[in-house]
Design a protein around this motif. Structure first.
Motif, PDB file in Angstrom:
ATOM      1  N   GLU A 212       3.917   5.204   0.396  1.00  0.00           N
ATOM      2  CA  GLU A 212       4.160   5.232  -1.051  1.00  0.00           C
ATOM      3  C   GLU A 212       4.364   3.824  -1.589  1.00  0.00           C
ATOM      4  OE1 GLU A 212       4.369   8.059  -2.807  1.00  0.00           O
ATOM      5  OE2 GLU A 212       5.154   7.311  -4.723  1.00  0.00           O
ATOM      6  N   LEU A 213       5.149   3.016  -0.860  1.00  0.00           N
ATOM      7  CA  LEU A 213       5.408   1.636  -1.278  1.00  0.00           C
ATOM      8  C   LEU A 213       4.103   0.847  -1.340  1.00  0.00           C
ATOM      9  CD1 LEU A 213       7.755  -0.331  -1.926  1.00  0.00           C
ATOM     10  CD2 LEU A 213       7.778  -0.940   0.494  1.00  0.00           C
ATOM     11  N   GLN A 214       3.264   1.030  -0.316  1.00  0.00           N
ATOM     12  CA  GLN A 214       1.982   0.336  -0.295  1.00  0.00           C
ATOM     13  C   GLN A 214       1.141   0.728  -1.500  1.00  0.00           C
ATOM     14  OE1 GLN A 214       0.287   1.279   3.522  1.00  0.00           O
ATOM     15  NE2 GLN A 214       1.252  -0.472   4.513  1.00  0.00           N
ATOM     16  N   LYS A 215       1.140   2.028  -1.796  1.00  0.00           N
ATOM     17  CA  LYS A 215       0.345   2.508  -2.936  1.00  0.00           C
ATOM     18  C   LYS A 215       0.867   1.881  -4.229  1.00  0.00           C
ATOM     19  CE  LYS A 215      -0.688   6.983  -5.082  1.00  0.00           C
ATOM     20  NZ  LYS A 215       0.530   7.067  -5.911  1.00  0.00           N
ATOM     21  N   ASN A 216       2.182   1.886  -4.418  1.00  0.00           N
ATOM     22  CA  ASN A 216       2.748   1.388  -5.676  1.00  0.00           C
ATOM     23  C   ASN A 216       2.593  -0.118  -5.837  1.00  0.00           C
ATOM     24  OD1 ASN A 216       3.556   3.947  -6.395  1.00  0.00           O
ATOM     25  ND2 ASN A 216       5.593   3.740  -5.474  1.00  0.00           N
ATOM     26  N   GLU A 217       2.703  -0.838  -4.721  1.00  0.00           N
ATOM     27  CA  GLU A 217       2.673  -2.294  -4.837  1.00  0.00           C
ATOM     28  C   GLU A 217       1.265  -2.861  -4.731  1.00  0.00           C
ATOM     29  OE1 GLU A 217       5.322  -4.230  -5.545  1.00  0.00           O
ATOM     30  OE2 GLU A 217       6.505  -2.395  -5.669  1.00  0.00           O
ATOM     31  N   TRP A 218       0.438  -2.225  -3.910  1.00  0.00           N
ATOM     32  CA  TRP A 218      -0.879  -2.812  -3.643  1.00  0.00           C
ATOM     33  C   TRP A 218      -1.996  -2.288  -4.537  1.00  0.00           C
ATOM     34  CZ3 TRP A 218      -0.655  -2.570   2.461  1.00  0.00           C
ATOM     35  CH2 TRP A 218       0.196  -3.585   2.918  1.00  0.00           C
ATOM     36  N   ASP A 219      -1.926  -1.018  -4.954  1.00  0.00           N
ATOM     37  CA  ASP A 219      -2.990  -0.476  -5.813  1.00  0.00           C
ATOM     38  C   ASP A 219      -3.218  -1.325  -7.067  1.00  0.00           C
ATOM     39  OD1 ASP A 219      -2.847   3.172  -5.300  1.00  0.00           O
ATOM     40  OD2 ASP A 219      -3.536   1.519  -4.043  1.00  0.00           O
ATOM     41  N   PRO A 220      -2.130  -1.767  -7.756  1.00  0.00           N
ATOM     42  CA  PRO A 220      -2.355  -2.579  -8.971  1.00  0.00           C
ATOM     43  C   PRO A 220      -3.119  -3.873  -8.701  1.00  0.00           C
ATOM     44  CG  PRO A 220      -0.070  -1.842  -8.881  1.00  0.00           C
ATOM     45  CD  PRO A 220      -0.681  -1.481  -7.573  1.00  0.00           C
ATOM     46  N   VAL A 221      -2.858  -4.521  -7.557  1.00  0.00           N
ATOM     47  CA  VAL A 221      -3.545  -5.786  -7.269  1.00  0.00           C
ATOM     48  C   VAL A 221      -5.026  -5.535  -7.009  1.00  0.00           C
ATOM     49  CG1 VAL A 221      -3.523  -7.879  -5.892  1.00  0.00           C
ATOM     50  CG2 VAL A 221      -1.434  -6.580  -6.161  1.00  0.00           C
ATOM     51  N   ILE A 222      -5.304  -4.449  -6.278  1.00  0.00           N
ATOM     52  CA  ILE A 222      -6.709  -4.099  -6.030  1.00  0.00           C
ATOM     53  C   ILE A 222      -7.400  -3.788  -7.347  1.00  0.00           C
ATOM     54  CG2 ILE A 222      -8.265  -2.450  -4.941  1.00  0.00           C
ATOM     55  CD1 ILE A 222      -6.322  -2.168  -2.684  1.00  0.00           C
ATOM     56  N   ALA A 223      -6.704  -3.029  -8.209  1.00  0.00           N
ATOM     57  CA  ALA A 223      -7.286  -2.679  -9.518  1.00  0.00           C
ATOM     58  C   ALA A 223      -7.584  -3.946 -10.312  1.00  0.00           C
ATOM     59  CB  ALA A 223      -6.330  -1.773 -10.284  1.00  0.00           C
ATOM     60  N   TRP A 224      -6.648  -4.892 -10.278  1.00  0.00           N
ATOM     61  CA  TRP A 224      -6.872  -6.166 -10.978  1.00  0.00           C
ATOM     62  C   TRP A 224      -8.125  -6.863 -10.451  1.00  0.00           C
ATOM     63  CZ3 TRP A 224      -6.920 -10.811  -8.346  1.00  0.00           C
ATOM     64  CH2 TRP A 224      -7.156 -11.943  -9.159  1.00  0.00           C
ATOM     65  N   ALA A 225      -8.242  -6.954  -9.106  1.00  0.00           N
ATOM     66  CA  ALA A 225      -9.380  -7.655  -8.511  1.00  0.00           C
ATOM     67  C   ALA A 225     -10.680  -6.945  -8.856  1.00  0.00           C
ATOM     68  CB  ALA A 225      -9.209  -7.748  -6.998  1.00  0.00           C
ATOM     69  N   GLU A 226     -10.670  -5.603  -8.833  1.00  0.00           N
ATOM     70  CA  GLU A 226     -11.891  -4.847  -9.148  1.00  0.00           C
ATOM     71  C   GLU A 226     -12.333  -5.100 -10.589  1.00  0.00           C
ATOM     72  OE1 GLU A 226     -10.707  -0.857  -8.039  1.00  0.00           O
ATOM     73  OE2 GLU A 226     -11.775  -0.997  -6.130  1.00  0.00           O
TER      74      GLU A 226
ATOM     75  N   GLU B 175       7.119  -5.746   6.547  1.00  0.00           N
ATOM     76  CA  GLU B 175       8.322  -6.399   7.062  1.00  0.00           C
ATOM     77  C   GLU B 175       9.505  -6.186   6.117  1.00  0.00           C
ATOM     78  OE1 GLU B 175       5.596  -9.775   8.757  1.00  0.00           O
ATOM     79  OE2 GLU B 175       5.271  -8.001   7.509  1.00  0.00           O
ATOM     80  N   GLU B 176       9.234  -6.349   4.818  1.00  0.00           N
ATOM     81  CA  GLU B 176      10.308  -6.181   3.843  1.00  0.00           C
ATOM     82  C   GLU B 176      10.849  -4.754   3.876  1.00  0.00           C
ATOM     83  OE1 GLU B 176      11.816  -8.564   2.061  1.00  0.00           O
ATOM     84  OE2 GLU B 176      10.507  -9.949   3.127  1.00  0.00           O
ATOM     85  N   TYR B 177       9.938  -3.796   4.051  1.00  0.00           N
ATOM     86  CA  TYR B 177      10.353  -2.397   4.147  1.00  0.00           C
ATOM     87  C   TYR B 177      11.266  -2.206   5.348  1.00  0.00           C
ATOM     88  CZ  TYR B 177       9.897   2.585   5.305  1.00  0.00           C
ATOM     89  OH  TYR B 177      10.152   3.882   5.649  1.00  0.00           O
ATOM     90  N   GLN B 178      10.884  -2.748   6.506  1.00  0.00           N
ATOM     91  CA  GLN B 178      11.702  -2.625   7.712  1.00  0.00           C
ATOM     92  C   GLN B 178      13.029  -3.358   7.548  1.00  0.00           C
ATOM     93  OE1 GLN B 178      10.833  -0.517   9.669  1.00  0.00           O
ATOM     94  NE2 GLN B 178       8.618  -0.432   9.880  1.00  0.00           N
ATOM     95  N   ILE B 179      12.989  -4.522   6.889  1.00  0.00           N
ATOM     96  CA  ILE B 179      14.208  -5.289   6.675  1.00  0.00           C
ATOM     97  C   ILE B 179      15.196  -4.494   5.816  1.00  0.00           C
ATOM     98  CG2 ILE B 179      15.160  -7.296   5.442  1.00  0.00           C
ATOM     99  CD1 ILE B 179      12.646  -8.827   6.423  1.00  0.00           C
ATOM    100  N   GLN B 180      14.667  -3.819   4.791  1.00  0.00           N
ATOM    101  CA  GLN B 180      15.558  -3.035   3.936  1.00  0.00           C
ATOM    102  C   GLN B 180      16.193  -1.895   4.697  1.00  0.00           C
ATOM    103  OE1 GLN B 180      13.857  -1.802   0.237  1.00  0.00           O
ATOM    104  NE2 GLN B 180      13.673  -3.893  -0.486  1.00  0.00           N
ATOM    105  N   ARG B 181      15.446  -1.360   5.679  1.00  0.00           N
ATOM    106  CA  ARG B 181      15.978  -0.250   6.475  1.00  0.00           C
ATOM    107  C   ARG B 181      16.943  -0.731   7.539  1.00  0.00           C
ATOM    108  NH1 ARG B 181      12.903   4.261   9.018  1.00  0.00           N
ATOM    109  NH2 ARG B 181      14.921   5.182   8.697  1.00  0.00           N
ATOM    110  N   TRP B 182      16.580  -1.828   8.217  1.00  0.00           N
ATOM    111  CA  TRP B 182      17.312  -2.202   9.410  1.00  0.00           C
ATOM    112  C   TRP B 182      18.104  -3.485   9.274  1.00  0.00           C
ATOM    113  CZ3 TRP B 182      17.382   1.811  12.398  1.00  0.00           C
ATOM    114  CH2 TRP B 182      16.280   2.693  12.426  1.00  0.00           C
ATOM    115  N   GLY B 183      17.916  -4.201   8.190  1.00  0.00           N
ATOM    116  CA  GLY B 183      18.662  -5.443   8.014  1.00  0.00           C
ATOM    117  C   GLY B 183      17.818  -6.659   8.359  1.00  0.00           C
TER     118      GLY B 183
END
Lengths: 110, 259
Positions: free
Chosen positions: B122-136, B211-219
């Motif tokens: 879900e995080l990948q979709k929310n954060e990365w889809d907009p950048v791909i849309a911009w590039a397209e 990495e940021e996702y894992q950091i938020q989960r595990w520190g």
């Protein structure tokens, strides 16, 4: 377009980084080519007219990128010094970690 | 090949003592030069160090002047990029550089998706889809994303568009762009930077999303996570700045033509 925040904040941040980065004590950071160049560039683009908008955005982006570079290098160097800069422990220190002392070898005394 | 001290032949020693008092810039025939006291700076292959942009020369001089008792070469990213542009140690021509860069599109970070954990997907979709849309939109191409282990299927026309776009940059700027791509592992994020659509901090965050996702989960572990984060930011900032400063004259010419 990139969310850059206020140009004034970027400029202040940059000048602060340049002050930290000054390698030689006693040399005023205002005297450096970098300081002069940045201040001159910000002054030159202060006029806000539609024609200059793109140039302003380009300059601000460059300034923000440079600020990121200076700041990241400083932080990375500090982390490196703290965690990776101390080299290896001596054999004596290693032995001391687990409560041992190295034995005195017979040829070493005197 | 092994150089003195056992290191790789092209890599300088990690640190040496600062041996100069003053750093200054002068203008020579080939461009701007860096002077350490009265000595002219040279590249690792002993060529004269000249750069096409005054602003770049000033930034390089600042790197040298910032060194305290020891010269920490691994922090001098702009100097390193200039040395690479001048020496071209991998001996690649413009076409090879561009092909190498566009190849990253096949496994571009922002196109390469997980299926689980669901929160990360879900995080990948929310954060990365907009950048791909911009590039397209920006490049008028189809890119898409994929959960396949083989990466997404990028149409040939998309690759061609990026190839010809990158060809419009000069060799120096390209070295910077290619460097950013290899650091971020993403052509799309790099174009976002070059086109000033996202900041370096944002590009690095998006590149390190998992990495940021894992950091938020595990520190966060300062001596590893923060260390890597700062190093990546420094390198990407350097590459981006380098690319912009080296393509500056073409921006100026473009503006004049528009007027």
């Amino acid at each position: 377009m990139a969310a850059l925040g206020s140009p004034l904040r970027t400029l202040r941040g940059l000048l602060r980084e340049l002050r930290h980065a000054g390698g030689r004590a006693g040399r005023p950071y205002r005297d450096t080519p970098a300081y002069r160049h940045i201040v001159a560039a910000f002054r030159a683009h202060r006029v806000t007219s539609k024609k200059l908008c793109r140039a302003q955005q380009e300059l601000h982006f460059q300034a923000a990128t440079y600020l990121c570079l200076l700041r990241s290098v400083r932080e990375h160097t500090a982390l490196h010094q703290e965690y990776h800069g101390k080299g290896e422990r001596s054999p004596e220190e290693v032995a001391g970690l687990v409560g041992f002392r190295l034995p005195q070898q017979p040829g070493e005394k005197g | 090949p092994v150089g003195p001290g056992g290191g790789r032949a092209y890599a300088p020693p990690a640190e040496r003592k600062r041996f100069y008092q003053n750093v200054s810039i002068s203008q020579g025939e080939g461009g701007f030069e860096i002077n350490l006291d009265h000595r002219k700076l040279k590249t690792p292959q002993a060529k004269l160090f000249t750069v096409p942009s005054e602003a770049l020369a000033i930034a390089v001089a600042t790197e040298w002047d910032s060194q305290k008792d020891t010269i920490k070469f691994y922090t001098m990213h702009l100097t390193t990029l200039c040395n690479t542009a001048l020496d071209n140690p991998t001996q690649r021509n413009k076409t090879q550089l561009i092909c190498g860069a566009v190849k990253f599109l096949e496994t571009d970070t922002v196109c390469y998706r997980v299926e689980e954990p669901a929160a990360l997907a879900e995080l990948q979709k929310n954060e990365w889809d907009p950048v791909i849309a911009w590039a397209e939109r920006r490049y008028n191409v189809a890119i898409g994303s994929s959960t396949s282990i083989l990466g997404s299927n990028i149409p040939a026309s998309t690759k061609e568009t990026f190839v010809s776009h990158l060809a419009s940059y000069n060799m120096w700027a390209l070295q910077g762009i290619e460097f950013v791509i290899t650091q971020l592992k993403s052509l799309i994020l790099s174009m976002g930077l070059i086109d000033r659509h996202i900041t370096v901090e944002k590009a690095v965050l998006l590149s390190r999303l998992e990495e940021e996702y894992q950091i938020q989960r595990w520190g966060s572990v300062e001596w590893a996570h923060d260390y890597d984060l700062c190093e990546l930011r420094a390198r990407v900032a350097a590459g981006t700045l380098f690319a912009h400063l080296c393509s500056e004259s073409s921006t100026v010419k473009h503006k004049l033509l528009q007027d």
